[in-house]
Design a protein around this motif. Structure first.
Motif, PDB file in Angstrom:
ATOM      1  N   UNK A 181       0.914  -1.387  -0.341  1.00  0.00           N
ATOM      2  CA  UNK A 181      -0.016   0.031  -0.221  1.00  0.00           C
ATOM      3  C   UNK A 181       0.668   1.309  -0.437  1.00  0.00           C
ATOM      4  N   UNK A 182       1.766   1.376   0.444  1.00  0.00           N
ATOM      5  CA  UNK A 182       2.966   2.810   0.878  1.00  0.00           C
ATOM      6  C   UNK A 182       3.533   2.680  -0.222  1.00  0.00           C
ATOM      7  N   UNK A 183       3.924   1.675  -0.989  1.00  0.00           N
ATOM      8  CA  UNK A 183       4.518   1.706  -1.779  1.00  0.00           C
ATOM      9  C   UNK A 183       3.793   2.427  -3.277  1.00  0.00           C
ATOM     10  N   UNK A 184       2.756   1.829  -3.494  1.00  0.00           N
ATOM     11  CA  UNK A 184       1.746   2.240  -3.957  1.00  0.00           C
ATOM     12  C   UNK A 184       1.519   3.565  -4.068  1.00  0.00           C
ATOM     13  N   UNK A 185       1.120   4.196  -3.237  1.00  0.00           N
ATOM     14  CA  UNK A 185       0.845   5.436  -3.004  1.00  0.00           C
ATOM     15  C   UNK A 185       1.949   6.489  -2.414  1.00  0.00           C
ATOM     16  N   UNK A 186       3.281   5.533  -2.353  1.00  0.00           N
ATOM     17  CA  UNK A 186       3.702   6.793  -2.749  1.00  0.00           C
ATOM     18  C   UNK A 186       4.136   7.108  -3.982  1.00  0.00           C
ATOM     19  N   UNK A 187       4.404   5.956  -4.788  1.00  0.00           N
ATOM     20  CA  UNK A 187       4.717   6.214  -6.470  1.00  0.00           C
ATOM     21  C   UNK A 187       3.716   6.412  -7.653  1.00  0.00           C
ATOM     22  N   UNK A 188       2.432   6.358  -6.211  1.00  0.00           N
ATOM     23  CA  UNK A 188       2.014   6.868  -8.021  1.00  0.00           C
ATOM     24  C   UNK A 188       1.015   5.588  -8.644  1.00  0.00           C
ATOM     25  N   UNK A 189       1.574   4.247  -8.195  1.00  0.00           N
ATOM     26  CA  UNK A 189       1.183   3.476  -8.408  1.00  0.00           C
ATOM     27  C   UNK A 189      -0.671   3.001  -9.129  1.00  0.00           C
ATOM     28  N   UNK A 190      -1.035   2.957 -10.105  1.00  0.00           N
ATOM     29  CA  UNK A 190      -2.356   2.951 -10.092  1.00  0.00           C
ATOM     30  C   UNK A 190      -2.899   1.071 -10.184  1.00  0.00           C
ATOM     31  N   UNK A 191      -4.323   0.999  -9.193  1.00  0.00           N
ATOM     32  CA  UNK A 191      -4.269   0.275  -8.427  1.00  0.00           C
ATOM     33  C   UNK A 191      -5.505  -0.272  -8.906  1.00  0.00           C
ATOM     34  N   UNK A 192      -6.699   0.499  -9.879  1.00  0.00           N
ATOM     35  CA  UNK A 192      -7.920  -0.355 -10.697  1.00  0.00           C
ATOM     36  C   UNK A 192      -7.236  -1.793 -11.221  1.00  0.00           C
ATOM     37  N   UNK A 193      -7.185  -2.230 -11.897  1.00  0.00           N
ATOM     38  CA  UNK A 193      -6.336  -2.578 -12.712  1.00  0.00           C
ATOM     39  C   UNK A 193      -5.348  -4.160 -11.968  1.00  0.00           C
ATOM     40  N   UNK A 194      -5.800  -4.127 -11.107  1.00  0.00           N
ATOM     41  CA  UNK A 194      -4.409  -4.725 -10.228  1.00  0.00           C
ATOM     42  C   UNK A 194      -5.191  -5.450  -9.391  1.00  0.00           C
ATOM     43  N   UNK A 195      -4.136  -6.828  -8.757  1.00  0.00           N
ATOM     44  CA  UNK A 195      -5.019  -7.891  -7.536  1.00  0.00           C
ATOM     45  C   UNK A 195      -3.320  -7.874  -6.012  1.00  0.00           C
TER      46      UNK A 195
END
Length: 260
Positions: A181-195
């Motif tokens: 969660x922290x890595x996606x949040x800080x690096x603006x990684x999109x998640x709506x197409x992830x698992x």
């Protein structure tokens, strides 16, 4: 260093003998937000900045990475300190009732999760085939080198249906998911197409973390609790569990698991 070696006395075959073992590292991580202590987590100490920010995000202290003005992590006196400074007041209007969750280490949530997050609806557009679920669970197992050495950790991963993008391991599955969660949040990684593919029982606090991140599919090699199933059906997250031996259970789905 995520583990330490020890010599123990092992009982086997009717007698004792010296044997080497490897134990997973356990160190306290204290998270302070604008000078105020939030929580102390027990972890391996790997990627503490992502773990600290991920915890704060999943517990609704943060809503945007732009709110963070400073992040300083240091190790001293046998523990890790993570100081996070923000440009907003993260304590305003917070309910500070402390709940003891079912997870390892008696993880906390702060009165907000069930009532607020259960109102969300996940509409991410991702489709996954059964053979892809089985393949990702197998890859998660194969990557679990620290578990193989210590038998003392959980593993979580961020995936597309075709590949594993991030792999994280820690003492608790809560920590491993918060690191993602922290890595996606800080690096603006999109998640709506992830698992998320993870190990360990899926209790309600695990599902709520994944819902708050915004990931529409949660897969575990273990089973889910009844309350987790209820929340999955309320939020529209696709929940898959008990992945093993070429089989799995679909507790809830919105057409994301393809039937053929």
């Amino acid at each position: 260093m995520d583990s330490e070696r020890y010599e123990v006395m092992e009982y086997s075959g009717g007698g004792f003998a010296k044997a080497p073992v490897e134990s997973i590292r356990e160190i306290p991580l204290t998270i302070r937000l604008n000078g105020r202590e939030v929580v102390t987590l027990l972890c391996t100490g790997k990627q503490p900045e992502y773990l600290a920010v991920g915890f704060l995000k999943s517990d609704a202290f943060l809503s945007s990475p732009e709110q963070i003005t400073d992040l300083h992590v240091r190790e001293e006196d046998g523990r890790i300190l993570a100081d996070v400074e923000t440009c907003h007041d993260p304590w305003k209007d917070r309910l500070m009732e402390r709940s003891i969750t079912s997870g390892c280490g008696k993880g906390t949530n702060f009165g907000r999760n069930v009532q607020t997050i259960s109102k969300r609806r996940l509409n991410g557009d991702v489709r996954v085939r059964p053979e892809q679920i089985l393949a990702l669970a197998e890859e998660l197992h194969n990557r679990s080198a620290l578990y193989g050495r210590t038998r003392g950790c959980h593993n979580s991963s961020l995936c597309t249906p075709d590949e594993m993008l991030l792999f994280r391991e820690d003492i608790g599955r809560h920590n491993a998911i918060d690191m993602i969660c922290g890595e996606c949040f800080l690096n603006n990684i999109s998640v709506d197409d992830k698992m998320i593919v993870t190990t360990g029982r899926v209790a309600s606090e695990i599902l709520l973390k994944v819902v708050r991140i915004g990931i529409p599919v949660l897969v575990s090699t273990a089973v889910a609790t009844s309350f987790t199933v209820k929340l999955a059906r309320q939020t529209g997250i696709t929940l898959v569990g008990n992945v093993r031996g070429g089989r799995f259970w679909v507790y809830n789905d919105k057409g994301r698991v393809l039937q053929s």
